[in-house]
Design a protein around this motif. Structure first.
Motif, PDB file in Angstrom:
ATOM      1  N   THR A   1       0.812  -1.226   0.000  1.00  0.00           N
ATOM      2  CA  THR A   1       0.000   0.000   0.000  1.00  0.00           C
ATOM      3  C   THR A   1       0.846   1.277   0.000  1.00  0.00           C
ATOM      4  O   THR A   1       0.291   2.379   0.097  1.00  0.00           O
ATOM      5  N   GLN A   2       2.171   1.160  -0.101  1.00  0.00           N
ATOM      6  CA  GLN A   2       3.020   2.348  -0.101  1.00  0.00           C
ATOM      7  C   GLN A   2       2.671   3.280  -1.261  1.00  0.00           C
ATOM      8  O   GLN A   2       2.534   2.843  -2.405  1.00  0.00           O
ATOM      9  N   THR A   3       2.536   4.563  -0.963  1.00  0.00           N
ATOM     10  CA  THR A   3       2.250   5.536  -2.026  1.00  0.00           C
ATOM     11  C   THR A   3       3.473   5.769  -2.901  1.00  0.00           C
ATOM     12  O   THR A   3       3.340   6.158  -4.062  1.00  0.00           O
ATOM     13  N   TYR A   4       4.670   5.554  -2.331  1.00  0.00           N
ATOM     14  CA  TYR A   4       5.890   5.598  -3.144  1.00  0.00           C
ATOM     15  C   TYR A   4       6.029   4.237  -3.813  1.00  0.00           C
ATOM     16  O   TYR A   4       6.098   3.203  -3.142  1.00  0.00           O
ATOM     17  N   GLN A   5       6.094   4.230  -5.128  1.00  0.00           N
ATOM     18  CA  GLN A   5       5.946   2.985  -5.873  1.00  0.00           C
ATOM     19  C   GLN A   5       7.242   2.308  -6.302  1.00  0.00           C
ATOM     20  O   GLN A   5       7.236   1.120  -6.636  1.00  0.00           O
ATOM     21  N   ASN A   6       8.355   3.035  -6.309  1.00  0.00           N
ATOM     22  CA  ASN A   6       9.583   2.435  -6.851  1.00  0.00           C
ATOM     23  C   ASN A   6      10.348   1.700  -5.753  1.00  0.00           C
ATOM     24  O   ASN A   6      11.323   2.202  -5.188  1.00  0.00           O
ATOM     25  N   TRP A   7       9.879   0.498  -5.444  1.00  0.00           N
ATOM     26  CA  TRP A   7      10.507  -0.319  -4.419  1.00  0.00           C
ATOM     27  C   TRP A   7      10.584  -1.776  -4.860  1.00  0.00           C
ATOM     28  O   TRP A   7       9.874  -2.216  -5.763  1.00  0.00           O
ATOM     29  N   GLU A   8      11.463  -2.508  -4.238  1.00  0.00           N
ATOM     30  CA  GLU A   8      11.496  -3.969  -4.304  1.00  0.00           C
ATOM     31  C   GLU A   8      11.505  -4.462  -2.869  1.00  0.00           C
ATOM     32  O   GLU A   8      12.056  -3.806  -1.984  1.00  0.00           O
ATOM     33  N   CYS A   9      10.874  -5.586  -2.641  1.00  0.00           N
ATOM     34  CA  CYS A   9      10.799  -6.143  -1.287  1.00  0.00           C
ATOM     35  C   CYS A   9      11.406  -7.538  -1.298  1.00  0.00           C
ATOM     36  O   CYS A   9      10.873  -8.454  -1.949  1.00  0.00           O
ATOM     37  N   ILE A  10      12.521  -7.685  -0.611  1.00  0.00           N
ATOM     38  CA  ILE A  10      13.266  -8.941  -0.595  1.00  0.00           C
ATOM     39  C   ILE A  10      13.059  -9.622   0.750  1.00  0.00           C
ATOM     40  O   ILE A  10      13.468  -9.100   1.798  1.00  0.00           O
ATOM     41  N   VAL A  11      12.389 -10.772   0.716  1.00  0.00           N
ATOM     42  CA  VAL A  11      12.133 -11.548   1.934  1.00  0.00           C
ATOM     43  C   VAL A  11      13.116 -12.715   1.970  1.00  0.00           C
ATOM     44  O   VAL A  11      13.202 -13.490   1.017  1.00  0.00           O
ATOM     45  N   VAL A  12      13.871 -12.809   3.052  1.00  0.00           N
ATOM     46  CA  VAL A  12      14.832 -13.904   3.208  1.00  0.00           C
ATOM     47  C   VAL A  12      14.371 -14.793   4.354  1.00  0.00           C
ATOM     48  O   VAL A  12      14.304 -14.364   5.504  1.00  0.00           O
ATOM     49  N   ASP A  13      14.052 -16.027   4.016  1.00  0.00           N
ATOM     50  CA  ASP A  13      13.502 -16.990   4.964  1.00  0.00           C
ATOM     51  C   ASP A  13      14.638 -17.723   5.671  1.00  0.00           C
ATOM     52  O   ASP A  13      15.537 -18.269   5.032  1.00  0.00           O
TER      53      ASP A  13
ATOM     54  N   GLU B   1      22.846  -8.451  -0.425  1.00  0.00           N
ATOM     55  CA  GLU B   1      23.568  -8.936  -1.609  1.00  0.00           C
ATOM     56  C   GLU B   1      22.642  -9.072  -2.811  1.00  0.00           C
ATOM     57  O   GLU B   1      23.056  -8.836  -3.955  1.00  0.00           O
ATOM     58  N   LYS B   2      21.405  -9.448  -2.573  1.00  0.00           N
ATOM     59  CA  LYS B   2      20.450  -9.660  -3.657  1.00  0.00           C
ATOM     60  C   LYS B   2      19.746  -8.370  -4.089  1.00  0.00           C
ATOM     61  O   LYS B   2      19.106  -8.328  -5.139  1.00  0.00           O
ATOM     62  N   SER B   3      19.867  -7.334  -3.313  1.00  0.00           N
ATOM     63  CA  SER B   3      19.130  -6.093  -3.580  1.00  0.00           C
ATOM     64  C   SER B   3      19.812  -5.235  -4.638  1.00  0.00           C
ATOM     65  O   SER B   3      21.017  -5.365  -4.891  1.00  0.00           O
ATOM     66  N   LYS B   4      19.029  -4.340  -5.224  1.00  0.00           N
ATOM     67  CA  LYS B   4      19.537  -3.439  -6.255  1.00  0.00           C
ATOM     68  C   LYS B   4      19.234  -1.975  -5.935  1.00  0.00           C
ATOM     69  O   LYS B   4      19.541  -1.091  -6.741  1.00  0.00           O
ATOM     70  N   GLY B   5      18.624  -1.713  -4.813  1.00  0.00           N
ATOM     71  CA  GLY B   5      18.133  -0.377  -4.510  1.00  0.00           C
ATOM     72  C   GLY B   5      19.208   0.664  -4.264  1.00  0.00           C
ATOM     73  O   GLY B   5      20.313   0.350  -3.797  1.00  0.00           O
TER      74      GLY B   5
END
Length: 310
Positions: A30-42, A85-89
Motif C-alpha cells: 500500500t506504499q504511495t511511493y511505488q519504486n521499491w522492491e521487497c526482498i524476503v529472506v527466509d 547482496e540480492k538487492s539493487k536499490g
C-alpha cells in the motif's frame, strides 16, 4: 542512482511468520511511493511462510523470496546480509516481518533524503495500532558527530525499522553474523560512526508489534551466545570511547545490570576464586570484569580462552 525516483530495497528477514507476514507485506504493497522492491529472506521456516510470500510475489513481482543459503549461519543477521547482496536499490530500508509500515513511510523518507541530500533518514515507531500521521513532522538535520554520540548514549534510540540508508555508505559494512544479542545496535554503531548527513523525522511510521517473538529470539543460540555478544559489544564500545567518560560510564552501568541479571544466582565461589585475577587484568573496566565472569559461569570455558587481545 535515479535522482528523481530512486529504487528502495526493503529487506525483510523472516522465520515462521505465516500468521503475521501477510499483513506486513500488505503494508508494503500500500506504499504511495511505488519504486521499491521487497526482498524476503527466509531463515528456514517450517510453517506456511513461503506460500504466503509466494502469493504476494504472484500478485506483484516486486516481492522476491529467497531461502537463506545453507552455508550462512542461521539468524536474522545472515538473512539481512544475504538480502542486501540480492538487492539493487539506491536506498536500503530494513524491516521486520511482524511489523507494519505506514502507507506514506517510503514517500516521506525518500522526499527528505533527496531534499536534504541525506545519507540516512530515520523515522520513529510506535506500539499503537493506529498512526497519528502528520504531513509536516518535526525534522532534525545534522552531521554524524552529533547523532552518533546521542545514539550511543541512548538519547536517540533507534530500531532496525527506523533506518533507511543510501546504499553507497553501507559499503563493506555488514551485520555481524556471530552476534546473538544487540546485533542491530552493534551494526549501527559502525554505520553511524562516519561523516554523514542525517535527517531525523519525528514521526512514527512503523507499528512495532510487541509481544511477538522476534526472528532473533527464535534463532538465538541461548544464553552463552548472548553473553559472548555482550562481551564483544562492551569491548568494542569501551575501546572506541575510552577517553569519553559519559559513554564509558553508560557501558559500565549496562555491564553491572547484565552481571546482576545473568550471574546473580550462579556460582559465587567461582566469582570469588577469580576476583583478584580479573581485578588485576581488567582494573580499568568494571564492565569487562562483569561480562567475562558471566561468560565463564554460563559456558564453563577456561579463562585462558577469553582473555581480551591487547
Amino acid at each position: 542512482m535515479t535522482t528523481e525516483n530512486p529504487l528502495v530495497s526493503i529487506i525483510i528477514p523472516t522465520f515462521n511468520r505465516a500468521h503475521l507476514i501477510g499483513e506486513t507485506l500488505d503494508s508494503v504493497l500500500t506504499q504511495t511511493y511505488q519504486n521499491w522492491e521487497c526482498i524476503v529472506v527466509d531463515d528456514g521456516s517450517t510453517d506456511d511462510t513461503k506460500a504466503i510470500v509466494a502469493a504476494h510475489s504472484k500478485k506483484d513481482t516486486r516481492f522476491q523470496y529467497f531461502l537463506r543459503p545453507t552455508n550462512k549461519p542461521k539468524g536474522a543477521n545472515a538473512c539481512r546480509n544475504y538480502g542486501f547482496e540480492k538487492s539493487k536499490g539506491d536506498y536500503i530500508q530494513w524491516f521486520d516481518s511482524d511489523d507494519l509500515m505506514h502507507t506514506e513511510k517510503l514517500r516521506i523518507k525518500i522526499g527528505y533524503a533527496l531534499a536534504q541530500d541525506a545519507a540516512i533518514v530515520i523515522d520513529t515507531h510506535s506500539t499503537e495500532n493506529r498512526f497519528n500521521f502528520s504531513d509536516n513532522p518535526e525534522l532534525e538535520v545534522f552531521e554524524s558527530a552529533d547523532f552518533y554520540v546521542d545514539f550511543i548514549l541512548g538519547k536517540k534510540p533507534v530500531i532496525t525499522n527506523d533506518v533507511m540508508v543510501r546504499r553507497s555508505v553501507i559499503g563493506k559494512l555488514r551485520y555481524d553474523e556471530n552476534l546473538h544479542k544487540a546485533q542491530e545496535y552493534e551494526f549501527f554503531t559502525r554505520l553511524f560512526d562516519q561523516e554523514l548527513k542525517y535527517c531525523f523525522v519525528h514521526l512514527p511510521l512503523t507499528t512495532y508489534r510487541e509481544g511477538h517473538d522476534s526472528i532473533s529470539k527464535n534463532t538465538s543460540k541461548g544464553n552463552s551466545a548472548q553473553v559472548e555478544s555482550l562481551i564483544y559489544l562492551s569491548k568494542l564500545i569501551i575501546k572506541r570511547h575510552k577517553n569519553e567518560p559519559e559513554i564509558v560510564a553508560k557501558a559500565e552501568r549496562q555491564g553491572r545490570k547484565t552481571y546482576k541479571n545473568l550471574a546473580g544466582r550462579k556460582n559465587f565461589k567461582m566469582i570469588l576464586k577469580h576476583f583478584n585475577f580479573f581485578r588485576k587484568v581488567h582494573h580499568k573496566s568494571a564492565t569487562l570484569f562483569a561480562l567475562f565472569m558471566v561468560y565463564n559461569i554460563i559456558t564453563g570455558r577456561g579463562f585462558d580462552q577469553i582473555k581480551p587481545k591487547g
